[in-house]
Structures are given as structure tokens and as C-alpha cells.
Design an enzyme around this catalytic site. Structure first.
Site, PDB file in Angstrom:
ATOM      1  N   ASN A 135       4.055  25.024  -7.179  1.00 27.22           N
ATOM      2  CA  ASN A 135       3.677  24.321  -5.944  1.00 27.22           C
ATOM      3  C   ASN A 135       3.859  22.818  -6.097  1.00 27.22           C
ATOM      4  OD1 ASN A 135       2.581  26.058  -3.665  1.00 27.22           O
ATOM      5  ND2 ASN A 135       1.617  26.986  -5.464  1.00 27.22           N
ATOM      6  N   ARG A 138     -19.028  18.805 -17.812  1.00 23.89           N
ATOM      7  CA  ARG A 138     -18.059  18.741 -16.715  1.00 23.89           C
ATOM      8  C   ARG A 138     -17.974  17.349 -16.094  1.00 23.89           C
ATOM      9  NH1 ARG A 138     -15.796  23.442 -14.822  1.00 23.89           N
ATOM     10  NH2 ARG A 138     -16.907  25.290 -15.483  1.00 23.89           N
ATOM     11  N   LEU A 172     -14.597  21.585 -10.014  1.00 26.63           N
ATOM     12  CA  LEU A 172     -14.868  20.147  -9.984  1.00 26.63           C
ATOM     13  C   LEU A 172     -16.315  19.901  -9.571  1.00 26.63           C
ATOM     14  CD1 LEU A 172     -11.517  19.226  -8.255  1.00 26.63           C
ATOM     15  CD2 LEU A 172     -12.159  18.637 -10.610  1.00 26.63           C
ATOM     16  N   HIS A 219      -4.642  27.756  -1.708  1.00 28.80           N
ATOM     17  CA  HIS A 219      -5.238  29.004  -2.173  1.00 28.80           C
ATOM     18  C   HIS A 219      -4.409  30.173  -1.623  1.00 28.80           C
ATOM     19  CE1 HIS A 219      -8.346  31.650  -3.669  1.00 28.80           C
ATOM     20  NE2 HIS A 219      -8.265  32.311  -2.523  1.00 28.80           N
ATOM     21  N   ALA A 259       5.785  31.575   0.435  1.00 26.96           N
ATOM     22  CA  ALA A 259       5.199  30.908   1.613  1.00 26.96           C
ATOM     23  C   ALA A 259       4.440  29.648   1.201  1.00 26.96           C
ATOM     24  CB  ALA A 259       4.272  31.871   2.350  1.00 26.96           C
TER      25      ALA A 259
END
Ligand code: GRF
Length: 206
Positions: free
Chosen positions: A16, A67, A95, A111, A175
Site C-alpha cells: 500500500n 508503548r 498506538l 483496513h 482494491a
């Protein structure tokens, strides 16, 4: 035309990201891919980005126990490269809410499902198990809860009777490669971004 400096976050092959890089070569594209940032040094997409003369960086998440510290390093890296807009493209880290808020309406994700259906992992497997007839992909603004946030654009593809997880994933991925550049163009053109989220439905010719 001033082009927004876009950073793309990846964890793997980066197809992508490559589609965004190719689209952004068009002179009228509203963004330039100024940075490709990975959380693992082995991410396959880094080589493609480097070969296209794009700055590449790695922030290895394994170096961090918290994190928030990992996200702070990501944020610092993005700011060092003067990034204005972030695209998540197969970025496999959750995140923190603080990072998401800092980039609110300036960060989008792709997604491989028609959200809000099938958030999370194994989307194609679950769609096939449910016998759905239409699958697709979504580009959406990122909010703190994974795979939520206003949709910018969606593409639908058919589920065929003899589909496997792999064949469906390949059709959706094709797509995705058309949808993401289209959606980024919409997001960058929408001003003010905060009120954008037009929820455009997009069915790319396949
Ligand atoms: C894509 O299917 C994307 O929708 C999902 O992860 C996959 C990444 O593929 N979030 P690639 O790294 O862009 O090839």
C-alpha cells in the site's frame, strides 16, 4: 501547488505504501511521500522506499518496554522530518491515545474490510465463515480505538463462491492499492480536515 509532507508507517511488505508512492509521482498529487517509517528493520517495504529516494527510518518497538515511549520516538521522528500527515499502511502496532490525539484528523489507516464490519485481524477468514457476498476495504481517520474513526472512502469487491482466504485477500488488496491514493487525495483536499470525513463511497473499477 504546495504538497503536504506525508509519512507512511509500515511493518511489512508495504504494497500500500508503494501504491501511495507511485500515485504521488503525479505532478498534481496533493501530497509527497517524504518519509517511510517502519517499526521493524526487516520490513520489506523499506527497500522499495529507499530505491525511490524516499527517506527511510526504523524505530524498533522491541527497544521499548513502554508503548508511550515508543510512540514518543515515532512522533519525534515524524516531526524531525517535518511530516504533516500520516498514513498507516499495514502498521501492526497499537498506538497510544496520546499519539492518536496529537495526530487527530492528520492520520489515516487502511483496513481490509468494509468497516465497521470485521475490525481487527483475520478479516477475510471471518467474512468467508459468515458467507458474506461483498467484501472490501476502508480508509478512515484514526481514533484511539483500533479500526474505528470516520470513513473517508471505501471500495467493495465481490466474494466469489470458490474463494479462499488468499484469493479474497488478493482481490481486496488490489482494491486497496487503488483506494488508498484516492482517499489520501480526498483527505488532503478536504479543509478543514477536522470536519472532513465525508464518508465517500468509492467503488474503483477492478
Ligand atoms: C493490508 O491488507 C492493509 O489493509 C492491512 O495490512 C495489509 C498491509 O499490506 N492493514 P501491505 O504491507 O500494504 O502490503
Amino acid at each position: 501547488m504546495s504538497r503536504a509532507r506525508v509519512g507512511v508507517l509500515i511493518s511489512g511488505r508495504g504494497s500500500n505504501m508503494a501504491a501511495l508512492v507511485e500515485a504521488a509521482k503525479a505532478p498534481d498529487y496533493p501530497g509527497e511521500i517524504a518519509l517511510v517509517l517502519a517499526n521493524v528493520p526487516e520490513a520489506g517495504g523499506l527497500a522499495f522506499a529507499a530505491a525511490n529516494n524516499i527517506a527511510v527510518e526504523t524505530v524498533d518497538h522491541r527497544r521499548f518496554t513502554e508503548r508511550a515511549n515508543f510512540d514518543a520516538e515515532l512522533d519525534a521522528c515524524l516531526r524531525r522530518h517535518r511530516i504533516e500527515f500520516v498514513c498507516l499502511a499495514g502498521f501492526m502496532r497499537l498506538l497510544t491515545a496520546g499519539f492518536v490525539e496529537a495526530w487527530r484528523d492528520r492520520m489515516v489507516n487502511i483496513h481490509p474490510s468494509l468497516l465497521p464490519a470485521y475490525p481487527g485481524l483475520d478479516t477475510h477468514k471471518r467474512a468467508l465463515a459468515d458467507g458474506v457476498k461483498i467484501a472490501g476495504c476502508t480508509v478512515h481517520y484514526v481514533r484511539a480505538k483500533m479500526d474505528t474513526g470516520p470513513a473517508i472512502a471505501q471500495a467493495a469487491v465481490p466474494v466469489l463462491p470458490d474463494d479462499s482466504e488468499q484469493s479474497l485477500a488478493a482481490r481486496v488488496l488490489a482494491a486497496e492499492h487503488k483506494l488508498y491514493p484516492h482517499a489520501l487525495r480526498l483527505a488532503l483536499g478536504a479543509a478543514p480536515a477536522a470536519q472532513a470525513a465525508p464518508g465517500v463511497l468509492f467503488n474503483p473499477p477492478l
